[in-house]
Design a protein around this motif. Structure first.
Motif, PDB file in Angstrom:
ATOM      1  N   ALA A   1       6.440 -31.775 -59.063  1.00  0.00           N
ATOM      2  CA  ALA A   1       5.733 -31.864 -60.096  1.00  0.00           C
ATOM      3  C   ALA A   1       6.197 -31.093 -61.282  1.00  0.00           C
ATOM      4  N   CYS A   2       7.039 -32.142 -61.835  1.00  0.00           N
ATOM      5  CA  CYS A   2       6.573 -31.798 -63.179  1.00  0.00           C
ATOM      6  C   CYS A   2       6.035 -31.604 -64.255  1.00  0.00           C
TER       7      CYS A   2
ATOM      8  N   ASN B   1       2.020 -34.051 -69.460  1.00  0.00           N
ATOM      9  CA  ASN B   1       3.424 -35.268 -69.134  1.00  0.00           C
ATOM     10  C   ASN B   1       3.471 -35.003 -67.559  1.00  0.00           C
ATOM     11  N   LEU B   2       2.571 -34.540 -67.067  1.00  0.00           N
ATOM     12  CA  LEU B   2       2.399 -34.561 -66.117  1.00  0.00           C
ATOM     13  C   LEU B   2       3.517 -35.516 -64.924  1.00  0.00           C
ATOM     14  N   SER B   3       3.965 -35.770 -64.110  1.00  0.00           N
ATOM     15  CA  SER B   3       5.022 -36.568 -63.282  1.00  0.00           C
ATOM     16  C   SER B   3       5.391 -36.482 -61.782  1.00  0.00           C
ATOM     17  N   ILE B   4       4.790 -36.981 -60.754  1.00  0.00           N
ATOM     18  CA  ILE B   4       4.528 -36.019 -58.938  1.00  0.00           C
ATOM     19  C   ILE B   4       5.832 -37.198 -58.565  1.00  0.00           C
ATOM     20  N   THR B   5       6.802 -36.791 -58.087  1.00  0.00           N
ATOM     21  CA  THR B   5       7.827 -37.549 -57.243  1.00  0.00           C
ATOM     22  C   THR B   5       7.844 -37.729 -56.294  1.00  0.00           C
TER      23      THR B   5
ATOM     24  N   GLN C   1      10.299 -32.127 -68.558  1.00  0.00           N
ATOM     25  CA  GLN C   1       9.194 -30.794 -68.389  1.00  0.00           C
ATOM     26  C   GLN C   1       9.749 -29.304 -68.783  1.00  0.00           C
ATOM     27  N   LYS C   2       8.383 -28.661 -68.747  1.00  0.00           N
ATOM     28  CA  LYS C   2       8.922 -27.334 -69.234  1.00  0.00           C
ATOM     29  C   LYS C   2       8.449 -26.354 -67.267  1.00  0.00           C
TER      30      LYS C   2
END
Length: 419
Positions: free
Chosen positions: A188-189, A139-143, A77-78
């Motif tokens: 968080a991206c 397009n939030l992703s959390i790792t 993501q950006k």
């Protein structure tokens, strides 16, 4: 949240007892073991929404459930907001409850919802800080991962994988203690910087008294109008030699852990690297390209014409000189023989006090099935890497990122089942 005709949701109401158990409220309605704003937040009820089918129509949504956590092989993501946390609790049960509490909330955030439904009670703080209201999932992703120090803090050293060790000191490291290590991390991206920040802000706010931020960094990527590799602040393409995120066999070799409670997870290495832009800007293009071992405009390795052209690191010209300088970043990294999955972002944080120089650089993130892969590359770069003239490593950490979560499970379940 507005449903389309193609969406089906189950509104799983948490019973009063379950809500009290999660939030730590006693029978008298007072938050136990909490003070200030954190206690108020924990005292608020919320609804948990879970899809009943895998095909949910949502705008710019990344799926939470799966074999692996999101944010590892998710298309980059950006924006990123990365936070390293100190864990304040010493009880395994308290930490387990936190992960159980976080899991459905992460689902909501990645679905583009507010983490907690808004309340009509204006006499208490809102359960969600609200700055992402009206924005989509972006397009939030959390790792989420755990660091080596957490195992000793919780007294579970016997479960710490042998591979999860603090990184060694590398040549040219000038690490700042306040930017190094951590018990937990949240990456968080998102394609919107406010969505990424909102996610971490609210997860940590909910966990007030259980965790605190040790260090954090926001970052960004800018992609060309046509599909291609983003450039770092030195204007060179960053991440050209990554394994394909769609090649399952290659990812099994490079990224995914294949044993123990971490099976299906990965190791995250984070490095905050200051880039000395003023020095770089006074360097000729010829020397800049020799530093990388690639042409700036095309991204092609020396002696080739296209970015993804393969090359022989030992190739020499008619005079017997290396085509790619043997002190170049690409030459030394390739010679190490190790591979990692890079997922890095640029950062700009104002200026350096008393110098006026840009405080800017790279929040380097890599994923690998063993941190030794990163260590091998970094040792190969060593003191010979010409890039060392232009960068300084300021922060460093390593984390074991949990496997993915199946419906009905929660983040880190395999670890707690191994206790």
């Amino acid at each position: 949240m507005t449903e389309s005709n193609n969406e089906k949701w189950i509104n799983k109401k948490i019973s009063r007892y379950e809500m009290l158990k999660l939030t730590g409220i006693g029978a008298a309605g007072i938050a136990i073991g909490a003070s200030g704003l954190g206690g108020v937040i924990k005292a608020m009820s919320y609804n948990v929404f879970e899809p009943v089918a895998d095909s949910i129509i949502a705008r710019n949504k990344v799926d939470f459930y799966g074999k692996h956590q999101s944010g590892i092989v998710t298309p980059v993501q950006k924006n990123i907001y990365f936070a390293s946390l100190n864990v304040l609790v010493t009880s395994k049960k308290e930490l387990q409850e936190l992960f159980k509490q976080w899991t459905p909330l992460v689902v909501r955030l990645m679905n583009g919802e507010l983490m907690v439904d808004l309340t009509n009670n204006i006499r208490i703080p809102t359960g969600d800080t609200g700055e992402a209201e009206g924005l989509d999932g972006s397009n939030l992703s959390i790792t989420i991962g755990i660091g080596p120090s957490l195992f000793e803090k919780l007294g579970i050293q016997h479960l710490k994988p042998n591979e999860l060790q603090d990184l060694p000191h590398f040549p040219k490291d000038q690490l700042q203690q306040e930017l190094t290590g951590g018990d937990l991390c949240i990456q968080a991206c998102a394609d919107d910087p406010q969505v990424a920040f909102h996610a971490i802000r609210n997860l940590i706010r909910l966990a007030s008294g259980k965790v605190e931020i040790k260090w954090s960094q926001a970052g960004f990527n800018s992609f060309p109008a046509e599909e291609g590799t983003p450039r770092n602040l030195f204007a060179f393409k960053d991440g050209t030699v990554n394994p394909s995120i769609t090649d399952g066999k290659d990812l099994n070799k490079v990224v995914w852990v294949d044993k123990g409670w971490l099976k299906g997870g990965s190791y995250l290495v984070a490095r905050k690297i200051q880039m000395h832009l003023e020095t770089w800007d006074r360097t000729s293009l010829k020397d800049q390209e020799a530093t990388f071992g690639r042409y700036r405009d095309s991204g092609a390795p020396f002696g080739k014409t296209k970015e993804f052209d393969d090359f022989d690191v030992e190739a020499k010209d008619s005079k017997g000189d290396y085509i790619m300088p043997n002190t170049s970043h690409v030459h030394l990294a390739r010679k190490s023989g190790a591979r990692i999955l890079r997922r890095s972002y640029s950062y700009v944080s104002g200026v350096i006090s008393n110098t006026g120089a840009h405080d800017a650089g790279l929040i380097f993130i890599s994923f690998q099935k063993d941190p030794a892969q990163f260590t091998t590359v970094q040792k190969s770069l060593g003191r010979m890497d010409k890039m060392n003239e232009y960068i300084t490593h300021r922060g460093s950490a390593v984390f074991a990122c949990f496997p993915g979560v199946q419906k009905g499970s929660y983040l880190g379940e395999a670890l707690f089942n191994a206790l």
